[in-house]
Design a protein around this motif. Structure first.
Motif, short mmCIF file in Angstrom:
data_model
loop_
_atom_site.label_atom_id
_atom_site.label_comp_id
_atom_site.label_asym_id
_atom_site.label_seq_id
_atom_site.Cartn_x
_atom_site.Cartn_y
_atom_site.Cartn_z
N UNK A 72 0.83 -1.21 0.00
CA UNK A 72 0.00 0.00 0.00
C UNK A 72 0.86 1.26 0.00
N UNK A 73 1.83 1.33 0.89
CA UNK A 73 2.71 2.49 0.94
C UNK A 73 3.53 2.61 -0.35
N UNK A 74 3.94 1.48 -0.90
CA UNK A 74 4.71 1.51 -2.14
C UNK A 74 3.87 1.96 -3.32
N UNK A 75 2.63 1.53 -3.38
CA UNK A 75 1.75 2.00 -4.45
C UNK A 75 1.58 3.51 -4.37
N UNK A 76 1.42 4.02 -3.16
CA UNK A 76 1.28 5.46 -2.98
C UNK A 76 2.57 6.19 -3.37
N UNK A 77 3.72 5.64 -2.98
CA UNK A 77 4.99 6.28 -3.34
C UNK A 77 5.22 6.23 -4.85
N UNK A 78 4.91 5.09 -5.46
CA UNK A 78 5.08 4.97 -6.92
C UNK A 78 4.16 5.94 -7.64
N UNK A 79 2.94 6.07 -7.16
CA UNK A 79 2.01 7.03 -7.77
C UNK A 79 2.53 8.46 -7.59
N UNK A 80 3.10 8.75 -6.43
CA UNK A 80 3.63 10.08 -6.18
C UNK A 80 4.80 10.42 -7.10
N UNK A 81 5.71 9.47 -7.28
CA UNK A 81 6.85 9.70 -8.18
C UNK A 81 6.36 9.90 -9.61
N UNK A 82 5.40 9.09 -10.01
CA UNK A 82 4.87 9.18 -11.37
C UNK A 82 4.11 10.48 -11.58
N UNK A 83 3.28 10.86 -10.62
CA UNK A 83 2.56 12.13 -10.73
C UNK A 83 3.52 13.31 -10.74
N UNK A 84 4.59 13.21 -9.98
CA UNK A 84 5.60 14.27 -9.98
C UNK A 84 6.26 14.42 -11.34
N UNK A 85 6.55 13.28 -11.99
CA UNK A 85 7.16 13.33 -13.33
C UNK A 85 6.18 13.95 -14.33
N UNK A 86 4.91 13.56 -14.24
CA UNK A 86 3.92 14.13 -15.16
C UNK A 86 3.71 15.61 -14.90
N UNK A 87 3.70 16.01 -13.64
CA UNK A 87 3.54 17.43 -13.31
C UNK A 87 4.73 18.23 -13.83
N UNK A 88 5.93 17.68 -13.69
CA UNK A 88 7.12 18.34 -14.22
C UNK A 88 7.07 18.48 -15.73
N UNK A 89 6.57 17.43 -16.38
CA UNK A 89 6.44 17.46 -17.84
C UNK A 89 5.50 18.58 -18.26
#
Length: 146
Positions: free
Chosen positions: A65-82
């Motif tokens: 659960x925590x890893x899914x949240x962290x993975x989503x956070x990293x991915x959302x951060x990359x998309x936001x940066x893009x």
């Protein structure tokens, strides 16, 4: 064989694969071009490192659960940066369209795929937990007949 038993491990592996692919793209961009860009270069390296680490942890079966949240956070951060780099800019850095090609498009696809897979995984786990719970029965009060 029960397809539900295979769904979670498949989603786990696919999520790790797309997360690692996004990390690889950012890592290559860092090595090839972005390492010389102030602030942006280190952010690309950080994103790549975090993606690889989270993908490995997902595959190892660490509490997810925590890893899914962290993975989503990293991915959302990359998309936001893009998005920010193509609109308002990030630390004075701007890009246009899907440049550099093909990495920009591939990165968008892998990050969107990661979010989709993580969402499906979460919905599957939630559904399985609901199905596994025993229903709570409220006691039925018998009517006294007079």
């Amino acid at each position: 064989m029960n397809t539900q038993r295979l769904l979670v491990p498949t989603l786990r592996s696919a999520s790790a694969a797309t997360l690692a692919a996004g990390g690889y793209i950012h890592g290559r961009l860092y090595v090839d071009e972005y390492r010389f860009i102030h602030v942006i270069g280190p952010l690309f390296l950080l994103q790549a490192s975090a993606s690889f680490a989270l993908a490995a942890l997902l595959l190892m079966g660490t509490p997810p659960l925590l890893l899914r949240a962290a993975a989503a956070g990293v991915t959302l951060g990359a998309l936001a940066g893009f998005i920010a780099s193509r609109t308002v800019g990030v630390f004075g850095f701007t890009e246009h369209g899907l440049q550099p090609a093909p990495q920009a498009l591939l990165s968008l696809l892998t990050e969107t795929g990661t979010l989709l897979l993580l969402s499906l995984w979460q919905m599957t786990v939630t559904r399985q937990h609901r199905a596994a719970r025993t229903p709570v029965r409220t006691p039925v009060r018998e009517r006294a007949t007079h």
